[in-house]
Design a protein around this motif. Structure first.
Motif, PDB file in Angstrom:
ATOM      1  N   SER A 557       0.843  -1.202   0.000  1.00  0.00           N
ATOM      2  CA  SER A 557       0.000   0.000   0.000  1.00  0.00           C
ATOM      3  C   SER A 557       0.874   1.246   0.000  1.00  0.00           C
ATOM      4  O   SER A 557       2.046   1.214   0.412  1.00  0.00           O
ATOM      5  N   LEU A 558       0.305   2.354  -0.461  1.00  0.00           N
ATOM      6  CA  LEU A 558       1.051   3.606  -0.533  1.00  0.00           C
ATOM      7  C   LEU A 558       1.530   4.037   0.845  1.00  0.00           C
ATOM      8  O   LEU A 558       2.675   4.495   1.007  1.00  0.00           O
ATOM      9  N   PHE A 559       0.668   3.865   1.854  1.00  0.00           N
ATOM     10  CA  PHE A 559       1.044   4.262   3.214  1.00  0.00           C
ATOM     11  C   PHE A 559       2.243   3.451   3.704  1.00  0.00           C
ATOM     12  O   PHE A 559       3.223   4.009   4.223  1.00  0.00           O
ATOM     13  N   SER A 560       2.185   2.147   3.545  1.00  0.00           N
ATOM     14  CA  SER A 560       3.273   1.290   4.017  1.00  0.00           C
ATOM     15  C   SER A 560       4.581   1.616   3.309  1.00  0.00           C
ATOM     16  O   SER A 560       5.637   1.744   3.951  1.00  0.00           O
ATOM     17  N   ARG A 561       4.517   1.749   2.003  1.00  0.00           N
ATOM     18  CA  ARG A 561       5.747   2.019   1.248  1.00  0.00           C
ATOM     19  C   ARG A 561       6.326   3.387   1.596  1.00  0.00           C
ATOM     20  O   ARG A 561       7.548   3.548   1.682  1.00  0.00           O
ATOM     21  N   THR A 562       5.456   4.375   1.807  1.00  0.00           N
ATOM     22  CA  THR A 562       5.930   5.715   2.171  1.00  0.00           C
ATOM     23  C   THR A 562       6.595   5.715   3.538  1.00  0.00           C
ATOM     24  O   THR A 562       7.684   6.282   3.725  1.00  0.00           O
ATOM     25  N   VAL A 563       5.951   5.054   4.497  1.00  0.00           N
ATOM     26  CA  VAL A 563       6.507   4.986   5.853  1.00  0.00           C
ATOM     27  C   VAL A 563       7.848   4.265   5.841  1.00  0.00           C
ATOM     28  O   VAL A 563       8.834   4.734   6.426  1.00  0.00           O
ATOM     29  N   ARG A 564       7.910   3.130   5.185  1.00  0.00           N
ATOM     30  CA  ARG A 564       9.161   2.365   5.136  1.00  0.00           C
ATOM     31  C   ARG A 564      10.273   3.175   4.461  1.00  0.00           C
ATOM     32  O   ARG A 564      11.429   3.147   4.895  1.00  0.00           O
ATOM     33  N   TRP A 565       9.909   3.909   3.426  1.00  0.00           N
ATOM     34  CA  TRP A 565      10.920   4.668   2.676  1.00  0.00           C
ATOM     35  C   TRP A 565      11.493   5.797   3.522  1.00  0.00           C
ATOM     36  O   TRP A 565      12.707   5.998   3.560  1.00  0.00           O
TER      37      TRP A 565
END
Length: 653
Positions: A557-565
Motif C-alpha cells: 500500500s502507498l502508506f506502508s511504502r511511504t513509511v518504510r521509505w
C-alpha cells in the motif's frame, strides 16, 4: 632491532598513551573537584606539606593500579598476548622497556585514568587549598619521571639488588629480571613497578637470596624457553590480536568463559508492529528537522512555537525508546557478542563516517560564504584532528573522559554519542558474565559519564517493551490495548499543556544547586521529563504491539511504502539535516520566493540522497565487509605462519 622498530611503531599511538597516562586522570580529577566544590568554592591556602602528602598518595595509587594492570596482563589469557611481546625479549637491555605492544599501555591507562583521577580529585579537594592544573599534573609527572629513570636499570643485564629489607618495599632491577625469567619458580612474581609492597601484600613477591642465572623470554609453561614467537614487526603487532581472539573464543566455548550466548526470542516483530515502529521513527526524525528549522536564524521565527514546545528534544527521547526496542530484538537475533558488535558497528559507521565528511565540507563552504550563518552557540570550529577523533570514536558527549564538544554544526551527533554508550552498556549486561561483566560495565559507565547514564533508564524502558509478553488472550485485552495506545499519548499532551516539563526543570535546578545543572547534565538537563516521555511512549507501544498482533498489513500500500521509505532514511535525516540547514542558510538569498519551501525541500533532498548512498545499502556494505574481513584474516594468518618458527599460542606461566 625489534625493540627499536616497536619503539617507533608505538610512537604512532604514543601521544595517546601519554595522553591517557598523564592527562586523563588530570581531567577527571579537575571535573570531580568542580563537582565537589561548586561555583562558590573558596579554599584556604595550602601548605607544602599538604601538597607533598597529595603527591605521595597519587604516586602510591598510580603504582597500585600499575601492579594490578600488570598482573591482569599475565593472568587473563586474552590480555597476555599483548604483554607477551614485552616478555619475548631473550636479552634485556635499556631498549627492552620500549618493546611494548601499543595496546598494552592504552588498556593500562584506562585503569590508571579512572582510579587515579578520582583519588586525585578527592585528595586535592580535602587536603589542598589552591587548586590548579599544574598541581594535579605535577603529581603524575613525578611518578612517571621516577619510573622512567628506574625502568632502564630494570631492563638491563646488570644485577642490582637493594637487599632483603628494602626489596620488601621497593622493586629492584634484580627483582624485575626475576620477573622476566622463564623458570617455573619465577612465574607470576614481582609485578610491581616502583613498590614491592603490593607483591608482598598479595603473595607475588620473590626476593632472591643471591644472584641467579636467568634465561629470559617466553616459555612453554614448563620452564623451557620457546623460539622467538615474534620474529618481525608485523608479527609483533598483528599476532597478539589473533592470539587474544583465540583465547576469547576458547573461553567462550567453555563453561567458565567470559561471554554467553543469548537465547533467540520466541517471536519476531509482527508486520503491524514493525510498520508502526517505522512510522514513529520517521515521524520523530521529521519532528527533529522541523524543530531545528524553526530557529529564528533559519525561518525568522515564523514557526518558533515549535521551539517553545521543545518538540525536537522530546522526539529524541522517543528515539531512545525505539532504539531500546529494536536493539533488544536485535540482540536476540544476533545471539553472540561478535555478531552484535559487527551489526552495531556497521550500522553506525556506514552512515557516521560520510556524515562527518559531509559536515566538514559543508561547514568549510558555508563559513567562507557567510560566517554570520554560523553563530558560536551552534558552531564549534574544532581542529580537524580533534573533530575526527571525537567524531569517529563517538565520544563527544562522554563527559567521563573529557569535556563535551560540538562537532562543527552537527550538534545532533550528541544523541549518537548516547546511543553508542547504551549499546556498550546493554551488550555488556547481556553478553558478558561473571566478574568481567561487573568490571567492564563499571569502566564503561565511568567513561560515558553522568549525562549518558542519566538517560540510560529511558533507553532501557524500550528494552522492557520488547521483553514484555503481549496479553492477547483475555476478553478485555483489546480494550486495554487501545486504552494504553491512546491514553498514554493523551496524558503526555495534557502534561505538556500544563507545563510539567518546566516545573520538573525547576525541580532539577534546585536539586543541583549551587551547581549549574546544564554543565553537569548537558543534553540530559530534562532527564525527569524525558524519562516520563519514555515511560508513556513505552506504554503506547505496548498497546500498539497487542493491537497489531496477528494483524494483516498490506505492505504494497502507498502508506506502508511511504513509511518504510522515510524510516529507511531516518538515520541520515537525523545526522545530515543540521549541517545542510546551515549551509543553505549561508548560500540561499533571503529574498528567494518560497524560501521556506526551498530550504525544506533542498534539505530533505540532500538527506534522502545521502541515505540512498550510505544508509539504504547497509546489507550490501555488510556483505562486502564480511568478504574483506575473511580475506584479511586468511592473508594475515598465512603470512604470520610463514614468519613463525614457534607455536603461535605461548604463555609465560
Amino acid at each position: 632491532m625489534l625493540d627499536i622498530k616497536l619503539f617507533f611503531a608505538s610512537r604512532v599511538v604514543g601521544a595517546l598513551g601519554i595522553f591517557g597516562a598523564l592527562f586523563f586522570p588530570t581531567t577527571l580529577a579537575f571535573a570531580l573537584l568542580y563537582l565537589l566544590s561548586g561555583e562558590k568554592y573558596d579554599p584556604a591556602p595550602s601548605t607544602w606539606a599538604q601538597a607533598f602528602l597529595v603527591t605521595v598518595i597519587v604516586v602510591v595509587t598510580t603504582d597500585f593500579c600499575k601492579y594490578w594492570a600488570h598482573r591482569a596482563h599475565h593472568e587473563m589469557k586474552f590480555l597476555w598476548p599483548f604483554h607477551a611481546v614485552h616478555h619475548s625479549a631473550d636479552v634485556l637491555t635499556p631498549l627492552t622497556v620500549q618493546r611494548v605492544h601499543p595496546i598494552e599501555p592504552l588498556l593500562r591507562n584506562i585503569l590508571i585514568s579512572i582510579v587515579v583521577g578520582i583519588v586525585q580529585g578527592v585528595c586535592l579537594y580535602v587536603l589542598v587549598g589552591q587548586i590548579d592544573i599544574l598541581t594535579i599534573g605535577g603529581a603524575n609527572a613525578l611518578y612517571f619521571l621516577f619510573n622512567a629513570l628506574s625502568a632502564n636499570f630494570r631492563h638491563s643485564h646488570i644485577w642490582i639488588s637493594y637487599g632483603r629489607v628494602i626489596e620488601h618495599i621497593l622493586i629492584s632491577p634484580a627483582q624485575h629480571q626475576i620477573h622476566h625469567s622463564v623458570a617455573v619458580k619465577h612465574h607470576d612474581k614481582n609485578y610491581g613497578s616502583m613498590f614491592a609492597l603490593w607483591d608482598w601484600m598479595f603473595g607475588t613477591l620473590y626476593i632472591p637470596s643471591k644472584q641467579e642465572k636467568l634465561t629470559f623470554g617466553v616459555s612453554d609453561g614448563t620452564g623451557k624457553p620457546v623460539d622467538q614467537p615474534y620474529p618481525s614487526l608485523t608479527a609483533a603487532l598483528i599476532l597478539p590480536f589473533k592470539e587474544s581472539w583465540d583465547a576469547i573464543k576458547s573461553a567462550t566455548g567453555s563453561r567458565t568463559g567470559f561471554t554467553q550466548t543469548v537465547a533467540p526470542d520466541a517471536e519476531s516483530i509482527s508486520p503491524g508492529f514493525s510498520l508502526w515502529l517505522d512510522f514513529v521513527r520517521a515521524s520523530a526524525a521529521l519532528t527533529v528537522l522541523f524543530g531545528h528549522m524553526a530557529h529564528i536564524r533559519f525561518t525568522r521565527g515564523d514557526y518558533y512555537f515549535l521551539r517553545e514546545w521543545n518538540v525536537a528534544s522530546d522526539a529524541v527521547a522517543v528515539f531512545f525508546v525505539l532504539s531500546g526496542v529494536v536493539i533488544a530484538y536485535a540482540a536476540g537475533r544476533d545471539q553472540t557478542l561478535g555478531r552484535y558488535a559487527f551489526n552495531r558497528v556497521t550500522r553506525i559507521y556506514t552512515v557516521l563516517i560520510p556524515a562527518l565528511i559531509l559536515t566538514i565540507v559543508f561547514d568549510a563552504i558555508g563559513t567562507r560564504v557567510d560566517m554570520s550563518a554560523y553563530p558560536d552557540r551552534y558552531y564549534s570550529a574544532l581542529p580537524l584532528g580533534e573533530f575526527l577523533w571525537r567524531g569517529l570514536t563517538v565520544t563527544n558527549l562522554w563527559t567521563g573522559m573529557s569535556d563535551w564538544v560540538r562537532l562543527g554544526t552537527n550538534g545532533p551527533i550528541w544523541s549518537l554519542s548516547y546511543e553508542v554508550g547504551f549499546y556498550l552498556l546493554f551488550g555488556c549486561l547481556i553478553f558478558l558474565k561473571g566478574p568481567l561483566r561487573v568490571v567492564i560495565f563499571s569502566l564503561i559507565a565511568l567513561m560515558v559519564g553522568i549525562p549518558v547514564l542519566a538517560m540510560f533508564p529511558a533507553w532501557l524502558v524500550g528494552v522492557l517493551v520488547w521483553k514484555a509478553v503481549p496479553d492477547t488472550h483475555t476478553s478485555h485485552a483489546r480494550v486495554k490495548a487501545w486504552s494504553m495506545a491512546l491514553g498514554s499519548i493523551l496524558i503526555l499532551v495534557v502534561m505538556k499543556v500544563v507545563n510539567l516539563p518546566g516545573l520538573l526543570e525547576q525541580f532539577t535546578i534546585k536539586v543541583f544547586h549551587p551547581h549549574n545543572h546544564h554543565l553537569i547534565l548537558v543534553y540530559s538537563d530534562e532527564v525527569i521529563w524525558n524519562t516520563i516521555i519514555a515511560v508513556f511512549v513505552a506504554i503506547h507501544l505496548l498497546g500498539v504491539r497487542r493491537i497489531t498482533q496477528g494483524m494483516s498489513i498490506p505492505e504494497e500500500s502507498l502508506f506502508s511504502r511511504t513509511v518504510r521509505w522515510i524510516a529507511g532514511a531516518s538515520f541520515s535525516l537525523y545526522l545530515v539535516h543540521y549541517p545542510t540547514l546551515h549551509l543553505l542558510d549561508a548560500v540561499l538569498p533571503e529574498g528567494l520566493p518560497g524560501y521556506d519551501l526551498c530550504l525544506l525541500g533542498l534539505t530533505l533532498a540532500t538527506c534522502f540522497g545521502f541515505a540512498a548512498l550510505f544508509e539504504r545499502p547497509l546489507k550490501q556494505y555488510r556483505a562486502v565487509l564480511r568478504k574483506i574481513g575473511g580475506l584479511i584474516a586468511d592473508t594475515s594468518e598465512a603470512k604470520l605462519k610463514a614468519e613463525q618458527t614457534a607455536p603461535q599460542s605461548v604463555e609465560n606461566r
